[in-house]
Design a protein around this motif. Structure first.
Motif, PDB file in Angstrom:
ATOM      1  N   THR A   1       0.915  -1.330  -0.182  1.00  0.00           N
ATOM      2  CA  THR A   1      -0.032   0.029   0.011  1.00  0.00           C
ATOM      3  C   THR A   1       0.832   1.207  -0.330  1.00  0.00           C
ATOM      4  O   THR A   1       1.833   1.307   0.729  1.00  0.00           O
ATOM      5  CB  THR A   1      -0.694  -0.016   1.151  1.00  0.00           C
ATOM      6  OG1 THR A   1      -1.700  -1.092   1.181  1.00  0.00           O
ATOM      7  CG2 THR A   1      -1.792   1.229   1.207  1.00  0.00           C
TER       8      THR A   1
ATOM      9  N   GLY B   1      -0.547   4.375  -0.367  1.00  0.00           N
ATOM     10  CA  GLY B   1      -1.380   5.642  -0.032  1.00  0.00           C
ATOM     11  C   GLY B   1      -2.364   5.460   0.825  1.00  0.00           C
ATOM     12  O   GLY B   1      -2.948   4.313   0.877  1.00  0.00           O
TER      13      GLY B   1
ATOM     14  N   TRP C   1     -10.619   4.736  -2.334  1.00  0.00           N
ATOM     15  CA  TRP C   1      -9.231   5.041  -2.377  1.00  0.00           C
ATOM     16  C   TRP C   1      -9.125   6.686  -2.634  1.00  0.00           C
ATOM     17  O   TRP C   1      -8.454   7.367  -2.118  1.00  0.00           O
ATOM     18  CB  TRP C   1      -8.559   4.427  -3.356  1.00  0.00           C
ATOM     19  CG  TRP C   1      -8.415   2.921  -3.121  1.00  0.00           C
ATOM     20  CD1 TRP C   1      -8.707   2.268  -1.865  1.00  0.00           C
ATOM     21  CD2 TRP C   1      -7.887   1.986  -3.845  1.00  0.00           C
ATOM     22  NE1 TRP C   1      -8.313   0.830  -1.779  1.00  0.00           N
ATOM     23  CE2 TRP C   1      -7.900   0.705  -3.119  1.00  0.00           C
ATOM     24  CE3 TRP C   1      -7.282   1.892  -5.137  1.00  0.00           C
ATOM     25  CZ2 TRP C   1      -7.299  -0.451  -3.834  1.00  0.00           C
ATOM     26  CZ3 TRP C   1      -6.717   0.899  -5.840  1.00  0.00           C
ATOM     27  CH2 TRP C   1      -6.784  -0.277  -5.081  1.00  0.00           C
TER      28      TRP C   1
ATOM     29  N   VAL D   1       0.481   9.852   0.171  1.00  0.00           N
ATOM     30  CA  VAL D   1       0.767   9.195  -1.182  1.00  0.00           C
ATOM     31  C   VAL D   1       2.202   9.206  -1.323  1.00  0.00           C
ATOM     32  O   VAL D   1       2.968  10.099  -1.334  1.00  0.00           O
ATOM     33  CB  VAL D   1       0.078   9.560  -2.474  1.00  0.00           C
ATOM     34  CG1 VAL D   1       0.438   8.955  -3.497  1.00  0.00           C
ATOM     35  CG2 VAL D   1      -1.357   9.715  -2.377  1.00  0.00           C
TER      36      VAL D   1
ATOM     37  N   ARG E   1      -3.708   1.640  -2.698  1.00  0.00           N
ATOM     38  CA  ARG E   1      -4.167   2.601  -1.902  1.00  0.00           C
ATOM     39  C   ARG E   1      -5.109   2.165  -0.928  1.00  0.00           C
ATOM     40  O   ARG E   1      -5.771   1.154  -0.835  1.00  0.00           O
ATOM     41  CB  ARG E   1      -4.677   3.966  -2.334  1.00  0.00           C
ATOM     42  CG  ARG E   1      -3.301   4.812  -3.005  1.00  0.00           C
ATOM     43  CD  ARG E   1      -3.801   5.655  -4.236  1.00  0.00           C
ATOM     44  NE  ARG E   1      -4.438   6.813  -3.827  1.00  0.00           N
ATOM     45  CZ  ARG E   1      -4.794   7.693  -4.580  1.00  0.00           C
ATOM     46  NH1 ARG E   1      -4.612   7.877  -5.720  1.00  0.00           N
ATOM     47  NH2 ARG E   1      -5.330   8.895  -3.940  1.00  0.00           N
TER      48      ARG E   1
END
Length: 432
Positions: A161, A163, A263, A340, A367
């Protein structure tokens, strides 16, 4: 929990410091200590910062748990209990990584710096200030950061992941009479705070999930063609969503808009009402004061203060339309920024190789819809890459009843964390 965790780490040779940060703002309650730890100081090795949290969401049996939430249950190859996946299981996973190397007599491949807190579920009070104060001291040698505080997107495929969304959490308090009133005597004679509150709450978001506050969607970064293509290869199905929620109450019929809603777009959720009657049975009372709680998950390029201005103006404007004689106050309780990172960094390459070696597949790059405020702080203050390397699955039920962590994810998660550190030790620094 802080005492237990500190003792486990000390027994494995970690140099521990407990940092006490004073009182929680506006209270006389002591903030739980932040546990800082160091393991190894070889200048020839990379230094990796690992973060986790030992606090959890509240839980009561009467919430609907099948078992006592604060007693760990092993059943059907699952670890069941509050914090099993968020985040006690992954934190103990790091302890197991150290323990496994020690018992196997294998040299540890990196230097570790550890940061485990006890206020993550309430916005990490105090931690941001500590990181800023220690960036050139305790954290000065950190080369990259790994956070194990999220989950796979679905139930079968591992992810990395890069973000998370931010979160701004608000309260709306409506007060009127000096005390609760009998509805049979005073109903129809006074303005009822709960009626006013529910009217305002209904104006925030539509049943289809549309945020009704003007200007909020204008703050969102536009979707580019390149970003849109990233969703096409994600291994996720609508059945994964159904399995995770135990229902088919989806707002979107396809995977792509569902993932975008999770997201890359903001969402507004209502969380509860404080001060209203909520026990079993009937109580004919008019509550004198009630507070509604809601949050907005934020995304690039939203900023908290711009969002606050829109929220406060809209709610005050809607309140004025009621012409109520009650009093209303809207407040920001806490907020955290979205984050991010750069998934092409060597930090991610090492995690990708580790995931492939343990699970036999390349991970999806995702994300996440939840919020971990400290991710952005680590990346901005330390000027080093941050990765979220999850242990649990998408159906673990974090923050919900019967929270669990599959035993296979726990064991393979420990292997993945270990392999990640070994790949980190040899991964070329192709980016900074």
């Amino acid at each position: 929990m802080s005492s237990f965790l500190a003792s486990e780490l000390k027994a494995l040779g970690v140099e521990i410091e407990l940092r006490y940060l004073g009182k929680q703002e506006g209270t006389e309650v002591d903030l739980p200590p932040i546990i800082l730890g160091k393991f190894g100081n070889d200048p020839e090795k990379r230094t990796i910062l690992v973060y986790g949290h030992y606090d959890v969401q509240p839980a009561l049996v009467e919430d609907g748990w099948d078992t006592e939430p604060f007693k760990l249950i092993e059943k059907d190859d699952k670890l069941i209990g509050r914090g099993s996946t968020d985040d006690k299981g992954p934190v103990i996973g790091w302890v197991n990584v150290l323990e496994a190397h020690k018992k196997a007599g294998i040299e540890f491949p990196v230097n570790l710096v550890m940061c485990f807190e006890g206020m993550e579920e309430y916005g990490s009070d105090g931690l941001e200030d500590l990181v800023k104060a220690e960036k050139d001291k305790y954290f000065k040698d950190v080369d990259a950061t790994c956070i194990c505080d999220n989950y796979w997107l679905g139930t079968t495929h591992p992810v990395l992941t890069y973000g998370v969304r931010g979160c701004s959490y608000y309260s709306i308090t409506v007060s009127g009479p000096s005390a609760d009133l009998h509805s049979g005597i005073f109903g129809g004679m006074v303005s009822e705070p709960l009626i006013d509150l529910t009217h305002i709450l209904s104006k925030l978001v539509s049943p289809q999930g549309e945020i009704l506050i003007p200007g909020v969607m204008d703050l969102v970064a536009p979707l580019t063609d390149d970003e849109a293509k990233l969703y096409d290869s994600i291994k996720y199905s609508m059945q994964d969503l159904f399995d995770a929620t135990g229902s088919q109450t989806n707002l979107h019929d396809d995977v792509k808009p569902s993932l975008m809603a999770r997201w890359r777009y903001p969402t507004l959720s209502l969380h509860g009402v404080e001060g209203a009657f909520s026990a079993a049975g009937a109580k004919t009372v008019i509550p004198a004061k009630v507070s509604g709680k809601f949050s907005i998950r934020t995304v690039p390029n939203m900023t908290p203060r711009e969002l606050d201005a829109l929220v406060f103006k809209y709610i005050n404007d809607e309140w004025a339309k009621l012409n109520s004689k009650n009093k209303m106050e809207v407040k920001l309780l806490h907020d955290g920024m979205w984050w991010v990172s750069d998934p092409s960094h060597w930090n991610y390459e090492a995690a990708k190789k580790a995931t492939k070696s343990v699970w036999g597949v390349d991970p999806d790059y995702t994300r996440e819809g939840g919020s971990i405020p400290i991710t952005l702080t680590f990346e901005e203050e330390l000027k080093r890459n941050v990765i979220l390397l999850p242990m649990g699955r998408g159906d673990d039920g974090a923050h919900s009843i019967n929270e669990k962590l599959d035993m296979s994810n726990y064991i393979n998660g420990i292997k993945t964390l270990s392999a990640y550190l070994h790949y980190i030790s040899v991964e070329p620094a192709t980016s900074t």
